[in-house]
Design a protein around this motif. Structure first.
Motif, PDB file in Angstrom:
ATOM      1  N   GLY A 141      27.484  -7.373  25.739  1.00  0.00           N
ATOM      2  CA  GLY A 141      26.816  -8.158  26.775  1.00  0.00           C
ATOM      3  C   GLY A 141      25.679  -7.396  27.432  1.00  0.00           C
ATOM      4  O   GLY A 141      24.613  -7.954  27.698  1.00  0.00           O
ATOM      5  N   ALA A 142      25.887  -6.099  27.652  1.00  0.00           N
ATOM      6  CA  ALA A 142      24.845  -5.280  28.278  1.00  0.00           C
ATOM      7  C   ALA A 142      23.647  -5.110  27.352  1.00  0.00           C
ATOM      8  O   ALA A 142      22.493  -5.196  27.782  1.00  0.00           O
ATOM      9  N   LEU A 143      23.914  -4.873  26.064  1.00  0.00           N
ATOM     10  CA  LEU A 143      22.807  -4.737  25.118  1.00  0.00           C
ATOM     11  C   LEU A 143      22.049  -6.054  24.968  1.00  0.00           C
ATOM     12  O   LEU A 143      20.823  -6.067  24.807  1.00  0.00           O
ATOM     13  N   TRP A 144      22.764  -7.168  25.024  1.00  0.00           N
ATOM     14  CA  TRP A 144      22.112  -8.469  24.944  1.00  0.00           C
ATOM     15  C   TRP A 144      21.237  -8.704  26.178  1.00  0.00           C
ATOM     16  O   TRP A 144      20.104  -9.179  26.063  1.00  0.00           O
ATOM     17  N   LEU A 145      21.753  -8.371  27.362  1.00  0.00           N
ATOM     18  CA  LEU A 145      20.965  -8.516  28.586  1.00  0.00           C
ATOM     19  C   LEU A 145      19.701  -7.669  28.497  1.00  0.00           C
ATOM     20  O   LEU A 145      18.602  -8.143  28.812  1.00  0.00           O
ATOM     21  N   GLU A 146      19.843  -6.441  28.042  1.00  0.00           N
ATOM     22  CA  GLU A 146      18.669  -5.572  27.914  1.00  0.00           C
ATOM     23  C   GLU A 146      17.666  -6.152  26.921  1.00  0.00           C
ATOM     24  O   GLU A 146      16.459  -6.139  27.154  1.00  0.00           O
ATOM     25  N   HIS A 147      18.164  -6.691  25.823  1.00  0.00           N
ATOM     26  CA  HIS A 147      17.282  -7.304  24.822  1.00  0.00           C
ATOM     27  C   HIS A 147      16.557  -8.519  25.407  1.00  0.00           C
ATOM     28  O   HIS A 147      15.364  -8.721  25.154  1.00  0.00           O
ATOM     29  N   CYS A 148      17.253  -9.326  26.166  1.00  0.00           N
ATOM     30  CA  CYS A 148      16.655 -10.540  26.743  1.00  0.00           C
ATOM     31  C   CYS A 148      15.597 -10.226  27.788  1.00  0.00           C
ATOM     32  O   CYS A 148      14.745 -11.072  28.080  1.00  0.00           O
ATOM     33  N   LEU A 149      15.624  -9.038  28.351  1.00  0.00           N
ATOM     34  CA  LEU A 149      14.674  -8.685  29.399  1.00  0.00           C
ATOM     35  C   LEU A 149      13.360  -8.140  28.853  1.00  0.00           C
ATOM     36  O   LEU A 149      12.462  -7.818  29.619  1.00  0.00           O
ATOM     37  N   ARG A 150      13.228  -8.054  27.556  1.00  0.00           N
ATOM     38  CA  ARG A 150      11.956  -7.615  26.977  1.00  0.00           C
ATOM     39  C   ARG A 150      10.932  -8.729  27.157  1.00  0.00           C
ATOM     40  O   ARG A 150      11.231  -9.905  26.996  1.00  0.00           O
TER      41      ARG A 150
END
Length: 161
Positions: free
Chosen positions: A132-141
């Motif tokens: 979930g954290a990696l997905w959130l970081e990816h979505c914030l690009r």
């Protein structure tokens, strides 16, 4: 700021697994029984971050009906994602270290069987937090500038042969 690298998280999880494995091996007899849902909170946080990532991605892409993201909000969300992925990696290692000790004992020691089940739930939930954290970081690009992909625009302004 660079994106979180999965290999760095794997290294952190490996160190945590070794340290917790040694500590559990040395003190397992004096530890209380692990509650079955001890790691479930991590899974809930992982789901919340994945949902938040989808919401933030839509806002960053300025989809109709969404509010634009304030830069400070995006920076805080990136900080949350990076911290959560690191915490999830540490907890993944911790649960793996516990499981390395209790799984071989699960068939003969009742408490180890219960701890193995709690450890399995904790391991899955902590992996969910990392995801979930990696997905959130990816979505914030931020999305690429659409003008970069259009060859008909000609050279950028200021570039002369």
């Amino acid at each position: 700021m660079t994106p979180t690298r999965p290999r760095d998280l794997f290294g952190v999880a490996l160190v945590a697994a070794v340290v917790v494995g040694i500590l559990v091996r040395l003190s397992y007899g004096s530890l209380p029984e692990m509650p079955l849902g001890a790691g479930a909170t991590l899974g809930v946080l992982g789901i919340a971050e994945a949902i938040g990532g989808n919401v933030m991605r839509d806002r960053i892409r300025r989809k109709p009906g969404t509010q634009p993201v304030q830069p400070l909000v995006a920076a805080r969300a990136v900080l949350l994602a990076k911290a959560s992925s690191l915490a999830g990696a540490i907890m993944t290692g911790a649960w793996a270290g516990l499981l390395a000790h209790v799984l071989p004992l699960a068939g003969t020691v009742t408490a180890a069987g219960n701890d193995a089940l709690a450890g399995g739930i904790g391991l899955v939930c902590s992996l969910g937090l990392v995801g979930g954290a990696l997905w959130l970081e990816h979505c914030l690009r931020t999305p690429d500038d659409p003008r970069d992909d259009d060859p008909d625009d000609g050279p950028p302004v200021g570039d002369h042969p």
